[in-house]
Design an enzyme around this catalytic site. Structure first.
Site, short mmCIF file in Angstrom:
data_model
loop_
_atom_site.label_atom_id
_atom_site.label_comp_id
_atom_site.label_asym_id
_atom_site.label_seq_id
_atom_site.Cartn_x
_atom_site.Cartn_y
_atom_site.Cartn_z
N GLN A 135 23.48 -36.46 27.02
CA GLN A 135 23.11 -36.97 26.08
C GLN A 135 22.62 -38.50 26.90
O GLN A 135 23.71 -39.46 27.49
CB GLN A 135 23.92 -37.79 25.23
CG GLN A 135 24.37 -36.46 24.38
CD GLN A 135 25.07 -35.74 24.40
OE1 GLN A 135 25.50 -35.59 25.10
NE2 GLN A 135 25.73 -35.31 23.00
N ASP A 158 18.17 -36.51 24.58
CA ASP A 158 17.74 -37.71 24.23
C ASP A 158 17.24 -38.34 24.39
O ASP A 158 18.09 -39.45 24.60
CB ASP A 158 19.53 -37.55 23.54
CG ASP A 158 20.48 -36.95 22.67
OD1 ASP A 158 19.65 -35.83 22.92
OD2 ASP A 158 21.46 -37.19 22.55
N ASP A 181 16.56 -31.79 22.84
CA ASP A 181 16.42 -32.58 21.59
C ASP A 181 16.27 -34.17 21.95
O ASP A 181 16.00 -34.61 22.28
CB ASP A 181 17.79 -32.85 20.84
CG ASP A 181 18.73 -31.79 20.16
OD1 ASP A 181 17.70 -30.75 20.74
OD2 ASP A 181 19.83 -31.74 20.64
N ARG A 240 14.65 -27.94 16.13
CA ARG A 240 15.94 -28.21 14.94
C ARG A 240 16.38 -29.06 14.64
O ARG A 240 16.37 -29.98 15.03
CB ARG A 240 16.73 -27.01 16.04
CG ARG A 240 17.78 -28.27 17.75
CD ARG A 240 18.95 -27.72 17.65
NE ARG A 240 18.73 -28.78 19.08
CZ ARG A 240 20.40 -28.38 19.45
NH1 ARG A 240 20.82 -26.91 19.79
NH2 ARG A 240 20.79 -29.18 20.81
#
Length: 326
Positions: A135, A158, A181, A240
């Site tokens: 991240q 991220d 993500d 998701r």
């Protein structure tokens, strides 16, 4: 003699200040010293707290500015514009230790933090340069009514954190890249004519954490979902749900071959399929075939409720698609 010297020095300062100014801007940032400030944070700090008279416009001249930037909640209506080649970058990441030896965490990894409301950025690259180390946030947006036009968001996992709960964000003609993500958070956000680029196989474009009381999460309008060379066909998920009520809608988007046929992932929790809301409308491209989509996704026949101005209007009628204030 002394008074003449003082007047001469004052005159020189006036000349310097006026020379640095550019029509239409309040402050100029230039790494080479030709502006009012050499760092972006110094210009942000100079913005009066809770200024009501109008936006504070800042021109950032071409260059790479390696600094961790925080636009505090008291810095309202900060508008930044970059010359071509303006990059705001830093290299923190979640597992990197802070001064106490503790991990910074995802929220602490950001390169740029935007807490002030009514922020606007044009022609700026926001980058987290730490590489594929987990991240690592390039831009952390917490303020309401944030607008980004022709901006680039560079990173891996991220990349873009739409952090603010019950806040609204608008992205127009932007480029956003990442792996896992890389668009995530709680905000309601509209992406209009943006390119969303996957850098590796097996990732997830979005991970919304839409609060239960919010009608909208992410809405993508006329965007292009692309991938780097070497990304495998059918390997990247559309989304998701980071939180159970995550919401994402893709409208007239062009989806590349890298998009998985199932499209939607439940993050290993079957109960998310009952609460999350994922939908598509008239998308195209090799990744847009819905015949094998996850059964709990939706195909829209009417997008009236998803018009951009309707999604973003809130209770104050905000409309970022209107011409900006001069």
């Amino acid at each position: 003699m002394k008074s003449r010297l003082v007047l001469l020095l004052l005159g020189m300062c006036v000349v310097c200040v006026s020379w640095a100014k550019v029509d239409g801007y309040d402050f100029v940032v230039a790494a080479d010293g030709s502006g009012d400030f050499v760092t972006v944070q110094a210009a942000i700090n100079a913005v009066p707290d809770y200024r009501k008279a109008g936006p504070t416009r800042i021109l950032i001249k071409k260059g790479v500015y390696k600094e961790k930037i925080v636009i505090a909640a008291s810095k309202e209506r900060v508008w930044i514009t970059g010359e071509d080649g303006t990059v705001l970058t830093y290299d923190d990441y979640a597992q990197k230790p802070n001064v106490f030896g503790e991990e910074k965490g995802t929220s602490g990894s950001g390169s740029v933090y935007i807490f002030g409301p009514d922020f606007m950025a044009e022609n700026i690259t926001f980058e987290n340069a730490s590489g594929p180390v987990g991240q690592a946030v390039a831009c952390h947006v917490a303020g309401d009514r944030a607008v980004f036009r022709r901006c680039r968001f560079l990173g891996f996992q991220d990349t873009l954190y739409t952090f603010g709960e019950n806040t609204r964000e608008y992205f127009e003609d932007c480029y956003i890249e990442g792996t896992v993500d890389f668009i995530f958070g709680k905000a309601t956000a509209v992406f209009n004519r943006c390119e969303i680029r996957s850098k590796t196989s097996g990732g997830f474009l979005t991970a919304p954490a839409t609060p239960q009381n919010c009608q909208y999460g992410y809405v993508f309008y006329d965007c292009k979902l692309t991938a780097d060379n070497g990304v495998e066909a059918g390997s990247v998920w559309l989304s998701r749900p980071w939180r159970p009520f995550g919401k994402v809608v893709f409208i007239r988007c062009e989806m590349g071959r890298h998009i998985r046929p199932e499209g939607w992932n439940n993050w290993g929790k079957a109960e998310n399929e009952r609460t999350a809301y994922y939908a598509e409308y008239q998308c195209s491209g090799k990744g847009a075939d819905t015949s094998r989509r996850a059964a709990w996704g939706h195909l829209l026949s009417d997008i009236t409720a998803y018009e951009m101005t309707h999604v973003l209007k809130g209770t104050d009628g905000w409309n970022p698609l209107q011409p900006k204030e001069k």
